[in-house]
Design an enzyme around this catalytic site. Structure first.
Site, mmCIF file in Angstrom:
data_model
loop_
_atom_site.group_PDB
_atom_site.id
_atom_site.type_symbol
_atom_site.label_atom_id
_atom_site.label_comp_id
_atom_site.label_asym_id
_atom_site.label_seq_id
_atom_site.Cartn_x
_atom_site.Cartn_y
_atom_site.Cartn_z
ATOM 1 N N VAL A 31 0.830 -1.209 0.000
ATOM 2 C CA VAL A 31 0.000 0.000 0.000
ATOM 3 C C VAL A 31 0.868 1.264 0.000
ATOM 4 C CG1 VAL A 31 -1.720 1.274 1.372
ATOM 5 C CG2 VAL A 31 -1.924 -1.183 1.125
ATOM 6 N N VAL A 127 -17.121 -15.080 -4.924
ATOM 7 C CA VAL A 127 -17.217 -16.229 -5.849
ATOM 8 C C VAL A 127 -15.901 -17.007 -5.810
ATOM 9 C CG1 VAL A 127 -17.577 -16.971 -8.238
ATOM 10 C CG2 VAL A 127 -18.729 -14.924 -7.389
ATOM 11 N N GLY A 129 -14.272 -18.506 -3.375
ATOM 12 C CA GLY A 129 -13.387 -18.422 -2.199
ATOM 13 C C GLY A 129 -12.057 -17.770 -2.552
ATOM 14 N N LYS A 200 -23.699 -17.191 -7.037
ATOM 15 C CA LYS A 200 -22.367 -16.984 -7.610
ATOM 16 C C LYS A 200 -22.418 -16.915 -9.143
ATOM 17 C CE LYS A 200 -20.111 -19.019 -3.609
ATOM 18 N NZ LYS A 200 -19.711 -20.289 -2.972
HETATM 19 N N1 HSE Z 1 -20.738 -22.295 1.679
HETATM 20 C C1 HSE Z 1 -19.917 -21.811 0.636
HETATM 21 C C2 HSE Z 1 -19.347 -22.995 -0.132
HETATM 22 C C3 HSE Z 1 -18.825 -20.957 1.203
HETATM 23 O O1 HSE Z 1 -19.431 -24.128 0.397
HETATM 24 O O2 HSE Z 1 -18.832 -22.832 -1.222
HETATM 25 C C4 HSE Z 1 -18.002 -20.207 0.184
HETATM 26 O O3 HSE Z 1 -18.763 -19.315 -0.567
#
Ligand code: HSE
Length: 403
Positions: A31, A127, A129, A200
């Site tokens: 940063v 979306v 993770g 998603k």
């Molecule tokens: N419950 C969601 C999954 C968490 O299992 O993908 C992540 O978005």
């Protein structure tokens, strides 16, 4: 010195705080300034002694503090988060979030407010993770015309299906483990009924096609009706069952759906197991690109949230390309107008099936009772398929997708 706040201290919130504090020095270099986590909004009494001086139960402490320039919303749901996020953006604070429900239902509005106040609303963690997908789609592939996106977008259900396919584990036991590992939503029906995947794919479709796709308008099926019998029949044709979200451009319209689907073992999506997610993006110039990684879990998701915090801190104006328009839903093709091949399991004799469906591909499995059969149809319109199925004693159906 730049100051931030985190709203929520659940699985992702505590991960975000930990990752931020652990990597603070490196983040400061990125940063180009000192960083301080000034507040954590949490209704429980000091759930972690290490951050005792940062907890507040009063959102106004954050909203009214002009020193806080970036807020990470990791509460989840829409009930509280929508008002908090809107207020922060209107107060001139950038917001980053992992909250797919919020982005999928309120994204167009919140992006508009962010633009009006020259701040940013980022949602990389919403979306896939820890998989970088929002920014690559928005920046790296921005010159391409996106034709299609298809993905395994939910870690919990992919974990459950993997356990069923590879270990013959029952549905309930696999779900319990997914919950213990912190993958599942607070209410896991959002995972297993397909709503999380739907949100998603709606976010990805909105970003790719520039118009808000609302989850309520998308046909959504989960994995609760899949049985080990279906798994075995699919194995006999070298295929696996995956929960897929897809969005495809068809002229000026878009086909979007969430459903469990039969995928050939050779597909790049078929080998995606456990909590991993994969997103296939098909575009005119680049062709197919597949993004792969851990789709749920504390640290992968927290990593994406912290990356967005850094990006927001480095940017002093709205990223104008991160945007889609609100719109009527007339560009979504009603799912009954789409066509697919279908897998069917039925308590029926073969002659009756052939009288209704014509030529089909028969499947087999060890130990099947005499009155059970399973087959794959040719390409059929959804409405026609439903009508034909109503004449049979159907035990289960799945779409057969070619990815
Ligand atoms: N419950 C969601 C999954 C968490 O299992 O993908 C992540 O978005």
């Amino acid at each position: 010195m730049k100051k931030i706040a985190v709203l929520g201290f659940g699985v992702v919130g505590s991960g975000t705080v930990e990752v931020f504090c652990k990597n603070k020095e490196a983040l400061e270099k990125k940063v180009g300034d000192g960083l301080d986590l000034k507040y954590i909004l949490e209704i429980r009494d000091c759930p972690d002694e290490r951050f005792r001086d940062k907890f507040t139960k009063n959102f106004d402490d954050i909203l009214n503090d002009p020193e806080v320039s970036v807020v990470a919303e990791v509460i989840g749901g829409v009930k509280y988060s929508y008002g908090y996020v809107k207020a922060c953006l209107e107060a001139g604070k950038s917001v980053v979030t992992s909250n797919k429900e919020l982005v999928a239902t309120k994204g167009a509005e919140l992006l508009k407010i962010a633009r009006e106040h020259n701040v940013n609303f980022f949602f990389e963690a919403s979306v896939g993770g820890g998989i970088p997908i929002i920014r690559p789609l928005n920046q790296c592939l921005s010159t391409d015309e996106i034709e299609e996106i298809a993905g395994i977008l939910n870690g919990t259900t992919n974990f459950i299906l993997t356990k069923m396919i590879k270990e013959n584990m029952g549905f309930d036991e696999a779900l319990k483990i997914a919950q213990e590992l912190g993958y599942a939503e607070r209410d896991p029906s959002a995972d297993v009924e397909g709503h999380d995947t739907c949100r998603k794919i709606c976010i990805l479709a909105s970003l790719a096609f520039g118009r808000h796709v609302y989850p309520d308008n998308i046909h959504t099926e989960g994995i609760t009706k899949i049985t080990l019998e279906d798994v075995k029949y699919c194995e006999s044709m070298n295929s696996v069952i995956k929960l897929i979200g897809f969005a495809a451009k068809r002229g000026d319209e878009v086909a979007v759906m969430t459903c469990p689907a039969v995928i050939n073992e050779e597909s790049q999506l078929a080998g995606v197991n456990d909590v991993f997610n994969a997103i296939l993006v098909r575009s005119d110039a680049t062709g197919d690109v597949v993004f792969y990684g851990k789709g749920a879990g504390k640290y992968p998701t927290a990593s994406a949230v912290v990356a967005d915090i850094v990006n927001a801190l480095k940017t002093d104006h709205t990223t104008r390309s991160m945007h889609w328009e609100d719109s009527a839903q007339d560009f979504i093709i009603p799912y009954r107008k789409l066509s697919n091949r279908f897998y069917v399991r039925a308590a029926e004799d073969r002659k009756t099936v052939e009288d209704i469906f014509g030529e089909v591909r028969w499947l087999s499995r060890d130990g099947a009772p005499d009155n059970e059969c399973a087959f794959v149809t040719g390409e059929l319109n959804e409405a026609v398929f439903e009508e034909k199925c109503s004449k049979l004693n159907v035990l289960g159906t799945l779409r057969v997708l070619d990815y």
